[in-house]
Design a protein around this motif. Structure first.
Motif, PDB file in Angstrom:
ATOM      1  N   GLN A  85      67.296 -19.728 -56.926  1.00 51.91           N
ATOM      2  CA  GLN A  85      67.557 -19.499 -58.345  1.00 51.91           C
ATOM      3  C   GLN A  85      66.338 -18.860 -58.999  1.00 51.91           C
ATOM      4  O   GLN A  85      65.213 -18.965 -58.491  1.00 51.91           O
ATOM      5  CB  GLN A  85      67.880 -20.814 -59.047  1.00 51.91           C
ATOM      6  N   TYR A 147      67.480  -8.873 -63.608  1.00 51.43           N
ATOM      7  CA  TYR A 147      67.290 -10.258 -64.045  1.00 51.43           C
ATOM      8  C   TYR A 147      67.306 -10.283 -65.573  1.00 51.43           C
ATOM      9  O   TYR A 147      66.333  -9.912 -66.219  1.00 51.43           O
ATOM     10  CB  TYR A 147      65.956 -10.814 -63.536  1.00 51.43           C
ATOM     11  N   GLN A 150      66.598 -14.828 -70.311  1.00 56.70           N
ATOM     12  CA  GLN A 150      67.308 -16.033 -70.713  1.00 56.70           C
ATOM     13  C   GLN A 150      66.394 -16.931 -71.528  1.00 56.70           C
ATOM     14  O   GLN A 150      65.240 -16.589 -71.781  1.00 56.70           O
ATOM     15  CB  GLN A 150      67.810 -16.765 -69.462  1.00 56.70           C
ATOM     16  N   ILE A 157      69.635 -17.724 -62.680  1.00 62.28           N
ATOM     17  CA  ILE A 157      70.662 -16.972 -61.964  1.00 62.28           C
ATOM     18  C   ILE A 157      70.215 -16.812 -60.508  1.00 62.28           C
ATOM     19  O   ILE A 157      69.070 -17.069 -60.154  1.00 62.28           O
ATOM     20  CB  ILE A 157      70.899 -15.586 -62.605  1.00 62.28           C
ATOM     21  N   LYS A 158      71.133 -16.354 -59.674  1.00 63.53           N
ATOM     22  CA  LYS A 158      70.852 -16.221 -58.245  1.00 63.53           C
ATOM     23  C   LYS A 158      69.839 -15.101 -57.997  1.00 63.53           C
ATOM     24  O   LYS A 158      69.978 -14.002 -58.504  1.00 63.53           O
ATOM     25  CB  LYS A 158      72.146 -15.923 -57.492  1.00 63.53           C
ATOM     26  N   ARG A 204      70.413  -8.993 -56.166  1.00 63.27           N
ATOM     27  CA  ARG A 204      69.907 -10.357 -56.317  1.00 63.27           C
ATOM     28  C   ARG A 204      70.526 -11.316 -55.294  1.00 63.27           C
ATOM     29  O   ARG A 204      69.811 -12.047 -54.624  1.00 63.27           O
ATOM     30  CB  ARG A 204      70.184 -10.869 -57.732  1.00 63.27           C
TER      31      ARG A 204
END
Length: 226
Positions: A85, A147, A150, A157-158, A204
């Motif tokens: 993650q 990416y 956030q 996220i992965k 990703r």
């Protein structure tokens, strides 16, 4: 050169110009622990370090300081975990704290997960790549633009497809344009040096390509780029 208790060990080394430089004087040290706690403290707070050291962060039970990076106060931070993650957020979401503070949550971890890497993204690196390395010799590069930004302390996220074949993520770092080679060292002392150009640029949620063949029972311990 540093008198520390036997139970302590060095986790990071930061070099910087004289703090008389106005830019450096207003820099920060961003610290991250294995359990995802993050804090930033003004560099000038470490201006008078005794030979026996001074407190840098107050750690919670069963936690360890693992990464320390220098920042300008207006950069971004990216954190990755062993399970694959990642969370990217603006450094401004972390307020400056004193040396004795514990910090705040940087990423929300699932049971059994821990942080595997952390780096600072400067304004000049917004189009850079992140290098992901996994314990069984797999690695990849991914454009940082994939990416999304956030909020701090999210689950992220992965960043890698972690499988039995690849092993967990052991390291992640933002690449600078001038860096050309990857050096990886295994726990049993095996070392390789390979061109970063040979490490594929992938999405990703991928597992990467093999960059190091390891003997049975061995795994990658540490990496650096140059």
């Amino acid at each position: 050169f540093l008198e520390i208790p036997t139970q302590e060990s060095v986790q990071a080394i930061i070099s910087y110009p004289d703090t008389k430089d106005h830019t450096v004087a207003h820099s920060y040290l961003v610290m991250l622990t294995k359990n995802g706690m993050i804090k930033k403290t003004e560099l000038l707070d470490f201006g008078n370090v005794r030979r026996t050291g001074i407190i840098a962060i107050k750690l919670k039970k069963n936690d360890l300081l693992r990464w320390v990076k220098m920042s300008t106060g207006s950069d971004e931070v990216i954190i990755t975990t062993v399970s694959g993650q990642a969370v990217r957020f603006k450094e401004s979401q972390i307020r400056s704290m004193g040396r004795g503070a514990s910090g705040v949550g940087g990423i929300r971890l699932k049971n059994g997960d821990v942080v595997s890497g952390a780096d600072v993204i400067s304004a000049q690196q917004k189009e850079a790549e992140i290098l992901i390395v996994m314990s069984k010799g797999y690695a990849k590069r991914t454009k940082i633009k994939f990416y999304k930004r956030q909020k701090r302390a999210g689950s992220g996220i992965k960043t890698a497809k972690v499988t039995e074949k690849t092993g967990p993520v052991v390291s992640a770092k933002i690449l600078n344009p001038e860096e050309e080679d990857l050096i990886a060292i295994s726990k049993k002392g095996q070392l390789i040096r390979t061109p970063l150009a040979d490490v594929s640029i992938l999405g990703r949620a991928t597992q990467g390509v093999r960059v190091m063949r390891l003997k049975e029972g061995d795994q990658i311990s540490s990496i650096t780029t140059l």
